[in-house]
Design an enzyme around this catalytic site. Structure first.
Site, PDB file in Angstrom:
ATOM      1  N   HIS A  81       0.806  -1.235   0.000  1.00  0.00           N
ATOM      2  CA  HIS A  81       0.000   0.000   0.000  1.00  0.00           C
ATOM      3  C   HIS A  81       0.827   1.267   0.000  1.00  0.00           C
ATOM      4  O   HIS A  81       0.285   2.353  -0.167  1.00  0.00           O
ATOM      5  CB  HIS A  81      -0.935  -0.005   1.217  1.00  0.00           C
ATOM      6  CG  HIS A  81      -1.706  -1.276   1.323  1.00  0.00           C
ATOM      7  ND1 HIS A  81      -1.354  -2.301   2.165  1.00  0.00           N
ATOM      8  CD2 HIS A  81      -2.775  -1.715   0.630  1.00  0.00           C
ATOM      9  CE1 HIS A  81      -2.185  -3.316   1.999  1.00  0.00           C
ATOM     10  NE2 HIS A  81      -3.056  -2.987   1.078  1.00  0.00           N
ATOM     11  N   GLU A 133      -2.932   3.338   2.255  1.00  0.00           N
ATOM     12  CA  GLU A 133      -2.454   3.924   1.000  1.00  0.00           C
ATOM     13  C   GLU A 133      -2.625   5.444   1.007  1.00  0.00           C
ATOM     14  O   GLU A 133      -1.733   6.188   0.570  1.00  0.00           O
ATOM     15  CB  GLU A 133      -3.203   3.310  -0.189  1.00  0.00           C
ATOM     16  CG  GLU A 133      -2.684   3.850  -1.516  1.00  0.00           C
ATOM     17  CD  GLU A 133      -3.513   3.411  -2.707  1.00  0.00           C
ATOM     18  OE1 GLU A 133      -3.970   2.246  -2.733  1.00  0.00           O
ATOM     19  OE2 GLU A 133      -3.701   4.236  -3.615  1.00  0.00           O
TER      20      GLU A 133
END
Ligand code: SF4
Length: 325
Positions: A81, A133
């Protein structure tokens, strides 16, 4: 019995399951374990899937939340991520050997954020608050980035110069909802620029596209994936929006409630981008045991993309191979 005899069938979506970024991240941990030996530390879940995490733990990976849990000088892998620049700095301070398994398509969004920040744009990052993320991407230019978490959030945005603003996004969002958010933003900010290329990745959009194709024919759509997997959760929402009568997310076949299948004739089946195919195979067996013996695969795209392993790992693998002669 055949479908004609049971009247029950499965529409199996393709593409489904592992994407190139997940495959690379999982392989990174596996190869690091082989090369350096256990334990290998991994910051955050390498990919958002319970089964994958448990399997790697059994092989000697230790999952931690932050770098300070990693002993000084040890090897740490950063998840698919992505991470904010400060995480690399912390790793350096602790003399950790860092291997970056960030998906190259997430890295691409980081590069865009850096570039637009350097040009002094206001950046509207569409994504889910608190998702790893988003934290990583926002960390590239916190003073330039504002998070927009869904269409409703669009109305509260203020920018310094409405002529110098761009939107970027998390890679695993609903394509349709993101377009709705952008349309709402554009009503207030007509000069809003779009990312240079799609930020929602090919794997996310392909999995959503095929689910849309099958949803209206399904009494129930089953999505194999974990609750913290953004793209898996989105697949259930997309299925329901596209006309599936019901939709459920399960990590494992045994979580399927027989009541969900009562009266159903067509079950749709797919899996998120972090889900290994063996879990889908187990669901197919589970469904076959309940009379859903006919499986029709519906294919809307063939994915061939692969990513090579992180440079730092490849370099060490090469050196080890040379040392062995
Ligand atoms: S879902 Fe997309 S961005 Fe995320 S790891 Fe897979 S390919 Fe990369």
């Amino acid at each position: 019995m055949t479908e004609a005899e049971t009247g029950k069938r499965v529409l199996l979506a393709k593409p489904r399951g592992y994407c190139a970024g997940v495959d690379r991240a999982v392989q990174t941990v596996e190869e690091a374990l082989k090369l350096y030996g256990a334990p290998i530390y991994v910051r955050k879940q390498i990919v958002h899937n319970k089964h994958v995490v448990r399997t790697l733990e059994a092989k000697g990976a230790i999952f931690v939340e932050e770098n300070e849990e990693v002993p000084e000088g040890a090897t740490v892998i950063f998840s698919a991520h992505g991470v904010a620049p400060e995480v690399y700095e912390q790793a350096k301070e602790r003399s950790l050997k860092a291997i970056d398994a960030t998906c190259p398509l997430v890295t691409k969004v980081h590069q865009e954020a850096k570039r637009f920040a350097a040009e002094d744009y206001d950046i509207l990052l569409i994504g889910h608050e608190g998702h790893e993320e988003v934290i990583g991407t926002a960390g590239e230019a916190p003073e330039h980035i504002q998070l927009v978490d869904g269409p409703e959030d669009a109305d509260r945005i203020t920018v310094r110069d409405p002529n110098k603003v761009v939107w970027l996004s998390q890679t695993t969002l609903s394509v349709d909802e993101t377009m709705e958010t952008v349309a709402r933003l554009k009503k207030r900010l007509p000069m809003l620029q779009s990312p240079p290329s799609d930020d929602i990745c090919y794997a996310t959009s392909n999995r959503q596209h095929v689910v849309k194709e099958i949803a209206a024919d399904c009494d129930v759509v089953l999505v194999v994936g974990s609750r913290n997997s953004s793209n898996s959760v989105r697949l259930v929402e997309v299925a329901l929006d596209a006309g599936a009568r019901a939709g459920h997310l399960v990590d494992f076949a045994h979580e399927i409630d027989d009541a969900w299948l009562a009266g159903a004739r067509t079950v749709g089946l797919t899996s998120g981008a972090s889900v290994p195919e063996e879990l889908v195979a187990e669901v197919l067996t589970h469904l076959a045991d309940r009379g859903f013996t006919e499986v029709e695969e519906v294919v809307t795209a063939n994915e061939r993309l692969t990513f090579s392993l992180p440079q730092e790992l490849k370099r060490d693998m090469k050196a080890a191979a040379a040392a062995r002669g």
